[in-house]
Design a protein around this motif. Structure first.
Motif, PDB file in Angstrom:
ATOM      1  N   GLY A  14       0.796  -1.013  -0.132  1.00  0.00           N
ATOM      2  CA  GLY A  14       0.025  -0.045  -0.116  1.00  0.00           C
ATOM      3  C   GLY A  14       0.859   1.254  -0.100  1.00  0.00           C
ATOM      4  N   GLU A  33       9.478   4.650   7.603  1.00  0.00           N
ATOM      5  CA  GLU A  33       9.477   3.149   7.833  1.00  0.00           C
ATOM      6  C   GLU A  33      10.139   2.703   8.983  1.00  0.00           C
ATOM      7  N   ARG A  34       9.645   1.849   9.745  1.00  0.00           N
ATOM      8  CA  ARG A  34       9.986   1.557  10.778  1.00  0.00           C
ATOM      9  C   ARG A  34      11.282   0.364  10.780  1.00  0.00           C
ATOM     10  N   ASN A  77      10.186  -4.009   7.265  1.00  0.00           N
ATOM     11  CA  ASN A  77      11.479  -3.609   6.429  1.00  0.00           C
ATOM     12  C   ASN A  77      10.840  -2.889   5.339  1.00  0.00           C
ATOM     13  N   GLY A  80       7.799  -3.973   3.364  1.00  0.00           N
ATOM     14  CA  GLY A  80       6.960  -4.462   4.249  1.00  0.00           C
ATOM     15  C   GLY A  80       6.719  -6.051   3.825  1.00  0.00           C
ATOM     16  N   ASN A  81       5.728  -6.651   4.007  1.00  0.00           N
ATOM     17  CA  ASN A  81       5.590  -8.113   3.957  1.00  0.00           C
ATOM     18  C   ASN A  81       5.849  -8.405   2.362  1.00  0.00           C
ATOM     19  N   GLY A  86       4.408 -14.303  -1.587  1.00  0.00           N
ATOM     20  CA  GLY A  86       4.465 -15.366  -2.786  1.00  0.00           C
ATOM     21  C   GLY A  86       4.117 -14.828  -4.156  1.00  0.00           C
ATOM     22  N   ALA A  87       3.898 -13.509  -4.291  1.00  0.00           N
ATOM     23  CA  ALA A  87       3.676 -12.680  -5.488  1.00  0.00           C
ATOM     24  C   ALA A  87       2.665 -13.158  -6.342  1.00  0.00           C
ATOM     25  N   ALA A  88       1.489 -13.919  -5.741  1.00  0.00           N
ATOM     26  CA  ALA A  88       0.414 -14.079  -6.643  1.00  0.00           C
ATOM     27  C   ALA A  88      -0.608 -13.333  -6.500  1.00  0.00           C
ATOM     28  N   VAL A 232       6.710   5.325  13.702  1.00  0.00           N
ATOM     29  CA  VAL A 232       5.776   6.255  14.317  1.00  0.00           C
ATOM     30  C   VAL A 232       5.029   6.035  15.309  1.00  0.00           C
ATOM     31  N   ASP A 480      -3.361   0.797   3.208  1.00  0.00           N
ATOM     32  CA  ASP A 480      -2.962  -0.600   3.393  1.00  0.00           C
ATOM     33  C   ASP A 480      -4.309  -1.410   3.382  1.00  0.00           C
ATOM     34  N   ALA A 481      -4.078  -2.678   3.779  1.00  0.00           N
ATOM     35  CA  ALA A 481      -5.083  -3.703   3.689  1.00  0.00           C
ATOM     36  C   ALA A 481      -6.275  -3.401   4.691  1.00  0.00           C
ATOM     37  N   ASN A 491      -5.695 -13.794  -2.722  1.00  0.00           N
ATOM     38  CA  ASN A 491      -4.601 -13.016  -2.156  1.00  0.00           C
ATOM     39  C   ASN A 491      -4.708 -11.565  -2.143  1.00  0.00           C
ATOM     40  N   SER A 493      -2.716  -8.593  -2.261  1.00  0.00           N
ATOM     41  CA  SER A 493      -1.721  -7.699  -2.815  1.00  0.00           C
ATOM     42  C   SER A 493      -2.204  -6.678  -3.922  1.00  0.00           C
TER      43      SER A 493
HETATM   44  C1  LIG Z   1       5.129 -15.388   3.431  1.00  0.00           C
HETATM   45  C2  LIG Z   1       3.816 -14.524   2.860  1.00  0.00           C
HETATM   46  C3  LIG Z   1       3.539 -14.851   1.654  1.00  0.00           C
HETATM   47  C4  LIG Z   1       2.422 -14.091   1.040  1.00  0.00           C
HETATM   48  N1  LIG Z   1       2.072 -14.487  -0.090  1.00  0.00           N
HETATM   49  C5  LIG Z   1       1.292 -13.421  -1.001  1.00  0.00           C
HETATM   50  C6  LIG Z   1       0.799 -13.888  -2.239  1.00  0.00           C
HETATM   51  O1  LIG Z   1       1.196 -14.599  -2.846  1.00  0.00           O
HETATM   52  N2  LIG Z   1      -0.060 -13.008  -2.878  1.00  0.00           N
HETATM   53  C7  LIG Z   1      -0.561 -11.784  -2.047  1.00  0.00           C
HETATM   54  O2  LIG Z   1      -1.449 -11.113  -2.770  1.00  0.00           O
HETATM   55  N3  LIG Z   1      -0.218 -11.546  -0.972  1.00  0.00           N
HETATM   56  C8  LIG Z   1       0.605 -12.387  -0.107  1.00  0.00           C
HETATM   57  N4  LIG Z   1       1.026 -12.077   1.235  1.00  0.00           N
HETATM   58  C9  LIG Z   1       0.392 -10.887   1.701  1.00  0.00           C
HETATM   59  C10 LIG Z   1       0.769  -9.570   1.478  1.00  0.00           C
HETATM   60  O3  LIG Z   1       2.170  -9.585   1.514  1.00  0.00           O
HETATM   61  C11 LIG Z   1       0.081  -8.684   2.153  1.00  0.00           C
HETATM   62  O4  LIG Z   1      -1.336  -8.676   2.194  1.00  0.00           O
HETATM   63  C12 LIG Z   1       0.647  -7.137   2.059  1.00  0.00           C
HETATM   64  O5  LIG Z   1       2.085  -7.119   1.660  1.00  0.00           O
HETATM   65  C13 LIG Z   1       0.155  -6.111   2.806  1.00  0.00           C
HETATM   66  O6  LIG Z   1       0.432  -5.013   2.658  1.00  0.00           O
HETATM   67  P1  LIG Z   1       0.048  -3.903   3.321  1.00  0.00           P
HETATM   68  O7  LIG Z   1       0.616  -2.442   2.531  1.00  0.00           O
HETATM   69  O8  LIG Z   1      -1.139  -3.859   3.777  1.00  0.00           O
HETATM   70  O9  LIG Z   1       1.252  -3.774   4.649  1.00  0.00           O
HETATM   71  P2  LIG Z   1       2.622  -4.348   5.149  1.00  0.00           P
HETATM   72  O10 LIG Z   1       3.105  -5.108   4.179  1.00  0.00           O
HETATM   73  O11 LIG Z   1       2.176  -5.170   6.393  1.00  0.00           O
HETATM   74  O12 LIG Z   1       3.197  -3.115   5.413  1.00  0.00           O
HETATM   75  C14 LIG Z   1       3.271  -2.170   6.168  1.00  0.00           C
HETATM   76  C15 LIG Z   1       4.625  -1.434   6.495  1.00  0.00           C
HETATM   77  O13 LIG Z   1       4.480  -0.478   7.592  1.00  0.00           O
HETATM   78  C16 LIG Z   1       5.757  -0.387   8.368  1.00  0.00           C
HETATM   79  N5  LIG Z   1       5.014   0.055   9.771  1.00  0.00           N
HETATM   80  C17 LIG Z   1       4.393  -0.668  10.415  1.00  0.00           C
HETATM   81  N6  LIG Z   1       4.088  -0.049  11.640  1.00  0.00           N
HETATM   82  C18 LIG Z   1       4.902   1.173  11.307  1.00  0.00           C
HETATM   83  C19 LIG Z   1       4.861   2.460  12.172  1.00  0.00           C
HETATM   84  N7  LIG Z   1       4.256   2.705  13.436  1.00  0.00           N
HETATM   85  N8  LIG Z   1       5.810   3.391  11.845  1.00  0.00           N
HETATM   86  C20 LIG Z   1       6.665   3.230  10.492  1.00  0.00           C
HETATM   87  N9  LIG Z   1       6.519   2.130   9.758  1.00  0.00           N
HETATM   88  C21 LIG Z   1       5.517   1.260  10.259  1.00  0.00           C
HETATM   89  C22 LIG Z   1       5.990  -2.043   8.488  1.00  0.00           C
HETATM   90  O14 LIG Z   1       7.586  -2.129   8.604  1.00  0.00           O
HETATM   91  C23 LIG Z   1       5.778  -2.302   6.748  1.00  0.00           C
HETATM   92  O15 LIG Z   1       7.068  -1.993   5.988  1.00  0.00           O
HETATM   93  C24 LIG Z   1       2.009 -13.013   1.622  1.00  0.00           C
HETATM   94  C25 LIG Z   1       2.528 -12.542   2.937  1.00  0.00           C
HETATM   95  C26 LIG Z   1       3.528 -13.377   3.499  1.00  0.00           C
HETATM   96  C27 LIG Z   1       4.138 -12.946   4.864  1.00  0.00           C
END
Ligand SMILES: Cc1cc2nc3c(=O)[nH]c(=O)nc-3n(C[C@H](O)[C@H](O)[C@H](O)COP(=O)(O)OP(=O)(O)OC[C@H]3O[C@@H](n4cnc5c(N)ncnc54)[C@H](O)[C@@H]3O)c2cc1C
Length: 511
Positions: A14, A33-34, A77, A80-81, A86-88, A232, A480-481, A491, A493
């Protein structure tokens, strides 16, 4: 105090997607980014270091329903996740935007429908280099353009397995995969072949994640600043409580404050809700943007689990994550309600596979077991429940109350896959007497977390409006989600990315 046009908090799919898109608007953008950058090193593909020791996961603990600590499966990192995902990259189906009846209750409709999301899905598929074959999965929604890249070719065992499933009348389809292989752009580049994938960082940058496909292309721009190790801790508002005036961050142990015209929250569904709760003030006594009492509620995780088939087929594939099966997505011959989706996954790590096989084949070596195993990932829809929620303890620790909402669908989906293999056994002796073992994700399985700050038209029942702006705060957006009102069984993403693009267009038009 430093002042920016926009502060983006978090660099998951996101945060990275919206920051990359807005960077081109010329606005002065700060990204906090934390975490830091995951180093490219040998351990990236070491199954023990990554999966067992959790080298790239935080040591943090959250509390469950009973106040018992658990270690969430999450990643802090840059990227993020998505750095380990798994990039599907699936589009949600037409029905996922509508009200649907399930075994566990109702999956509510979205306030913005697929027709609006379609062009942003196309844009997201281009950004994340999605390989796929349009129309191969009959549940796929209508799309104006083909996938930007052709499907990743199946290895011989997968060709054979998919062909046999087709003989049974099933419709396995190539998984839409976000991959940027060097060989895609030029035949002269040495090809990258991947093996360890789901759950592993990718030192070749072939996995299309938030950083490698997005953020890294804009970090050199003079209007973009990324600060890592920046946690943050609070969002403060002006005196009438309508605008965020200060973003407070702990940067390498030092507290710093930033000001911005627009604040975009993208910390992941649990942490975004937690940050709003931590930001309670006189004007927002129950947490920032929480006049509805909905902040942190309706947490969904998907019903996720793995089933491993041990068969006589020799499975020597290196990149197993290749096809999906959505034949039971809407219903099945013995089910009027939706069951979910099945996909081949990246192979389980050796320790997990051996622990699943040890009671069944105690005398066999890992090499023998590995060739017998076919690893499937199953997802059934999780439904929003106000009682499944994120709260904070008095000390500020995250507590997650979560009870499964739709377990019947998941159990039936597992049963369906086993039934498919019984039928395969009737046409091919390799699959006769298939033996199964697996695991269901528990509360620590936070990889698909979503839904804690849902968007909607009614400020009494939703936290965000249809543009993902907080109903209560004029300059706070969430991408984000956490905005999901329901989560389908695909999935998440690509939908997170598509929404971030949608919100960025709104911001570009209004700022
Ligand atoms: C092993 C694994 C396999 C997956 N496979 C798939 C797949 O194949 N297909 C798919 O669609 N999805 C998959 N997913 C899910 C997908 O990775 C997540 O749904 C998606 O990345 C979430 O994105 P996001 O932006 O909501 O949040 P996140 O990825 O959680 O990112 C949040 C970011 O905010 C940062 N953060 C958190 N709190 C703070 C704060 N207070 N201050 C500053 N920074 C902060 C975190 O460090 C992180 O970088 C998988 C996840 C995992 C773990």
């Amino acid at each position: 105090m430093k002042k920016y046009d926009i502060v983006v908090i978090g660099t998951g799919i996101g945060g990275s997607t919206i920051a990359t898109r807005l960077a081109k608007s010329g606005k002065n953008i700060l990204i906090l980014e934390r975490g830091g950058f995951i180093p490219k090193e040998k351990d990236n593909w070491d199954p023990h270091k990554v999966m067992v020791e959790g080298k790239y996961r935080p040591k943090e603990e959250w509390l469950d329903n009973d106040g018992k600590p658990f270690k969430p499966f999450i990643h802090y990192n840059v990227g993020g996740n998505s750095k380990v995902y798994g990039a599907a990259m699936f589009r949600f189906r037409l029905s996922d935007f509508e009200k649907v009846h399930h075994y566990g209750g109702i999956s509510p409709e979205w306030p913005v429908k697929y027709d609006v999301f379609e062009k942003y899905y196309t844009e997201a598929e281009n950004i994340y280099s999605v390989h796929g074959l349009r129309g191969a999965d009959p549940t796929e929604p209508p799309a104006e353009h083909p996938y930007p890249l052709p499907p990743i070719p199946y290895e011989p065992e997968i060709v054979s397995l998919a062909g046999k499933m087709e003989q049974l009348g099933l419709r396995p389809f190539p998984l839409p995969m976000g991959m940027q292989f060097p060989q895609d752009g030029s035949k002269n580049q040495p090809p990258v072949m991947l093996e360890n994938f789901d759950g592993y960082p990718d030192p070749t940058d072939s996995k299309a994640d938030g950083y490698s496909s997005g953020l890294r292309h804009v970090l050199d721009l003079p209007n973009v600043t990324l600060v890592t190790q920046a946690l943050v801790t609070k969002l403060e508002t002006d005196e009438n409580g309508k605008r965020i005036s200060n973003v407070i961050a702990d940067i390498n142990g030092e507290q710093q404050s930033f000001e911005a015209d627009t604040v975009i929250l993208a910390c992941g569904a649990v942490n975004s809700a937690a940050l709003l709760l931590k930001s309670a003030s006189e004007k927002h006594p129950h947490g920032l943007a929480n006049s509805s009492g909905q902040v942190g509620r309706n947490l969904m995780l998907h019903h996720n689990g793995c089933l491993v088939a041990f068969t006589k087929m020799k499975n020597r594939t290196s990149f197993q994550k290749s096809f999906g099966l959505a034949d039971f997505y809407h219903k099945a011959d013995n089910s009027a309600f939706p069951l979910g989706e099945i996909q081949l996954m990246g192979k389980n790590d050796p320790e997990t596979i051996m622990s699943l096989a040890k009671d069944i084949y105690p005398e066999k070596s890992f090499d023998e077991i590995r060739e017998m195993a076919i690893d499937f990932w199953l997802t059934a829809e999780d439904l929003p429940s106000p009682d499944n929620r994120v709260t904070l303890t008095d000390e500020g620790q995250i507590k997650v109350n979560y009870t499964r909402t739709n377990p019947e669908a998941f159990e039936k989906l597992k049963h369906k896959l086993k039934e498919v293999f019984e039928r395969l056994g009737e046409i091919d002796p390799d699959f006769k007497d298939t033996v199964w073992n697996g695991y269901d994700l528990d509360i620590s399985g936070m990889s698909h977390q979503n839904g804690t700050l849902r968007f909607g038209t009614d400020p009494k029942t939703s936290v965000l409006d249809v543009n993902c702006k907080a109903h209560d705060v004029d300059n706070l957006y969430v991408v984000d989600a956490s905005f999901f009102p329901s989560c389908g069984a695909f999935n998440p993403s690509l939908t997170i990315a598509a929404n971030a693009l949608r919100v960025s267009e709104h911001l570009i038009n209004t700022l």
